[in-house]
Enzyme design. Structure first.
Site, PDB file in Angstrom:
ATOM      1  N   CYS A  42     139.371  60.491  47.394  1.00  0.00           N
ATOM      2  CA  CYS A  42     138.264  60.025  48.239  1.00  0.00           C
ATOM      3  C   CYS A  42     138.750  59.597  49.607  1.00  0.00           C
ATOM      4  O   CYS A  42     138.259  60.039  50.636  1.00  0.00           O
ATOM      5  CB  CYS A  42     137.529  58.869  47.564  1.00  0.00           C
ATOM      6  SG  CYS A  42     136.259  58.121  48.605  1.00  0.00           S
ATOM      7  N   LYS A  51     133.772  62.444  56.462  1.00  0.00           N
ATOM      8  CA  LYS A  51     132.801  61.767  57.330  1.00  0.00           C
ATOM      9  C   LYS A  51     133.296  61.736  58.771  1.00  0.00           C
ATOM     10  O   LYS A  51     132.505  61.786  59.711  1.00  0.00           O
ATOM     11  CB  LYS A  51     132.534  60.340  56.838  1.00  0.00           C
ATOM     12  CG  LYS A  51     132.006  60.273  55.410  1.00  0.00           C
ATOM     13  CD  LYS A  51     130.855  61.227  55.171  1.00  0.00           C
ATOM     14  CE  LYS A  51     130.645  61.534  53.708  1.00  0.00           C
ATOM     15  NZ  LYS A  51     131.600  62.454  53.103  1.00  0.00           N
ATOM     16  N   GLY A 182     125.653  71.641  46.405  1.00  0.00           N
ATOM     17  CA  GLY A 182     125.683  70.212  46.128  1.00  0.00           C
ATOM     18  C   GLY A 182     126.152  69.469  47.362  1.00  0.00           C
ATOM     19  O   GLY A 182     126.251  70.046  48.455  1.00  0.00           O
ATOM     20  N   GLU A 203     123.310  79.428  46.401  1.00  0.00           N
ATOM     21  CA  GLU A 203     123.075  78.459  45.341  1.00  0.00           C
ATOM     22  C   GLU A 203     122.418  79.167  44.164  1.00  0.00           C
ATOM     23  O   GLU A 203     121.391  79.830  44.336  1.00  0.00           O
ATOM     24  CB  GLU A 203     122.187  77.322  45.851  1.00  0.00           C
ATOM     25  CG  GLU A 203     121.649  76.370  44.788  1.00  0.00           C
ATOM     26  CD  GLU A 203     122.750  75.707  43.967  1.00  0.00           C
ATOM     27  OE1 GLU A 203     122.707  75.821  42.727  1.00  0.00           O
ATOM     28  OE2 GLU A 203     123.644  75.090  44.574  1.00  0.00           O
ATOM     29  N   GLY A 271     131.510  72.478  41.788  1.00  0.00           N
ATOM     30  CA  GLY A 271     131.685  71.382  40.855  1.00  0.00           C
ATOM     31  C   GLY A 271     133.132  70.957  40.729  1.00  0.00           C
ATOM     32  O   GLY A 271     134.007  71.417  41.465  1.00  0.00           O
ATOM     33  N   HIS A 449     110.751  45.540  63.488  1.00  0.00           N
ATOM     34  CA  HIS A 449     110.235  46.600  64.357  1.00  0.00           C
ATOM     35  C   HIS A 449     110.939  46.513  65.705  1.00  0.00           C
ATOM     36  O   HIS A 449     111.147  45.420  66.215  1.00  0.00           O
ATOM     37  CB  HIS A 449     108.724  46.419  64.555  1.00  0.00           C
ATOM     38  CG  HIS A 449     108.145  47.388  65.549  1.00  0.00           C
ATOM     39  ND1 HIS A 449     107.836  48.678  65.223  1.00  0.00           N
ATOM     40  CD2 HIS A 449     107.824  47.237  66.870  1.00  0.00           C
ATOM     41  CE1 HIS A 449     107.335  49.290  66.296  1.00  0.00           C
ATOM     42  NE2 HIS A 449     107.324  48.431  67.301  1.00  0.00           N
TER      43      HIS A 449
END
Length: 470
Positions: A42, A51, A182, A203, A271, A449
């Protein structure tokens, strides 16, 4: 004995290192065994560096559309792939060093090498120091998982990639095939599309991100298609022929017709498979397709042997692994006599899922379809980003938020989102589910807001025919 511990953790990913830290916090003498990099997949090759890549692609996307914000950019925007990858690897290195610091801070012994269970509570480690024999009162297996290969075209790191090669590409793809939609597949499809590649996604199921709510899948597919991607659902790759300069793919469409197309590169995202081979686990725990079977606190069938994270049943998410690590550590401490800890079994219905494509996808709980299959009569509310002032001001007016409630009790069953920053917004609903909130509390909550979060409120109101801004 120097190599005798209260707890040994095998694997240092987001499940393993968190479990080790929690064990140490609870006063347990703790060691961790890692064969490659502290932080696991990870931190080093998954969640975090991807990311960083996606952030670079997002910035490029905004620069490409600078005129929409009243800005002028001199000259063409060019992606420096080498620099983008270098930044991503730098982010991963920084966090790897952070985990190293956390191990020292928490006085956790680190044994680098390949660990093999020689019993429920003993491990042999083969590394730079030779062979070490470690024993403990309890062992936690947190060995994670890896990408699954296509049987007829295993990844070679040159033309056929899994996520690891896709993060450090030897060259920029010109025409990219992504197999699987995925989270991993669709994130890389989004990244390379924004970076300028011609992207096709295949897919085999009837929609992209198939674990998500149908409305979210439909919205995302329309958005990705609008961005220039080719999306093929209900389709499959029958064959790949890998050459020096291209990959020839035979793709069977939903109509049964097979088309042959050349691609510069292929990403396989079909997967994962657990890293449970050759660690001595087979005779010590019940296994199902390689995954270690556990009770709600992480116990295996062998006393003193526990397991967490991606080597156990899903969902296979970093935050699920970390939470399991804490639960497991506290259950061990309780067994060792700590009366101040009260471990709670993980409720899998309250685990959020996030996909960091553009637009983002996030969800928690049951989809509308799953709720109905479970026998619920539901109330469903949907609110579009176009009805939100902050979204319009941000130039991010494409998106939806959907909430699903039990019509009988008002229980929040699920929430599903597609749009800007929804991976941050979803935690509001996750907290709500954990607190067992109903529509009444959510309706009475004051949302600030102008924010994107107001759409969460409006979606709840819409489920009961009370939406204000649509």
């Amino acid at each position: 004995m120097a190599n005798a511990y209260d707890v040994i953790v095998l694997g240092s990913g987001p499940g393993g290192y968190v479990a080790a830290i929690r064990c140490s916090q609870l006063g347990l003498k703790t060691a961790i065994v890692e064969r490659e990099n502290l932080g696991g997949i990870c931190l080093n090759w998954g969640c975090i560096p991807t990311k960083a890549l996606l952030r670079s692609a997002e910035i490029k996307h905004y620069m490409d559309h600078a005129s929409a914000y009243g800005l002028k950019v001199a000259g063409a925007i060019e992606a420096d792939l080498e620099a983008v990858v270098k930044r991503s690897r730098g982010v991963a290195k920084q966090l790897n060093q952070g985990v190293t610091h956390l191990m020292k801070k928490n006085k956790i012994a680190v044994h680098m090498g390949d660990g093999t269970l020689t019993g429920p509570t003993s491990i042999t480690v083969k590394g730079d120091k030779g062979e070490e024999k470690l024993t403990a009162k309890h062992v936690i297996v947190a060995t994670g998982a890896r990408a699954r290969d296509l049987p007829f075209a295993p990844a070679d790191g040159k033309r056929v990639w899994t996520y690891r090669a896709a993060m450090t590409p030897p060259e920029m793809p010109t025409k990219l095939l992504v197999i699987g939609s995925g989270a991993i597949g669709i994130e890389f499809a989004s990244f390379y599309n924004d970076m300028g590649a011609d992207v096709t996604v295949v897919e085999m199921l009837d929609r992209v991100v198939p674990v998500e709510d149908k409305d979210v899948s439909t919205f995302l597919q329309k958005s990705l298609t609008k961005q220039g991607m080719k999306i093929m659902t209900g389709a499959g790759v029958d064959d790949l022929k890998v050459g020096d300069k291209a990959v020839t793919a035979k793709i069977k469409g939903k109509d049964g017709k097979v088309e042959t197309t050349d691609f510069s590169h292929v990403i396989v995202a079909i997967g994962i498979q657990p890293n449970t081979e050759n660690i001595g686990i087979e005779k010590l725990a019940e296994m199902d397709r390689g995954f270690i079977q556990i009770d709600p606190h992480g116990r295996t069938k062998s006393k003193g042997l526990w397991a967490i994270g991606d080597c156990t049943p899903g969902p296979w998410l970093a935050h699920k692994a970390s939470h399991e690590g804490v639960t497991c550590a506290e259950a061990i401490a309780q067994e060792l006599g700590n009366k101040d800890v009260h471990p709670h079994a993980l409720d899998r219905n309250n685990i959020p899922g996030c996909t960091y494509c553009h637009p983002q996808v996030a969800s928690v709980g049951m989809t509308e379809e799953k709720a109905k299959e479970a026998g619920y009569k539901v109330k469903v509310g949907t609110f579009p980003f176009i009805g939100n002032g902050k979204a319009i001001a941000l130039g991010e007016a494409e998106g939806i938020i959907k909430t699903v409630f039990d019509a009988a009790t008002g229980e929040l069953l699920g929430a599903h989102m597609c749009g800007a920053e929804v991976t941050e917004l979803i935690q509001g609903y996750t907290v709500g589910k954990q607190l067992e909130t109903t529509e009444a509390e959510l309706m009475q909550t004051v949302f600030p807001h102008p924010t994107l979060s107001e759409m969460m409120h409006e979606s709840v109101l819409a489920a009961y025919g009370r939406a204000i801004h649509i």
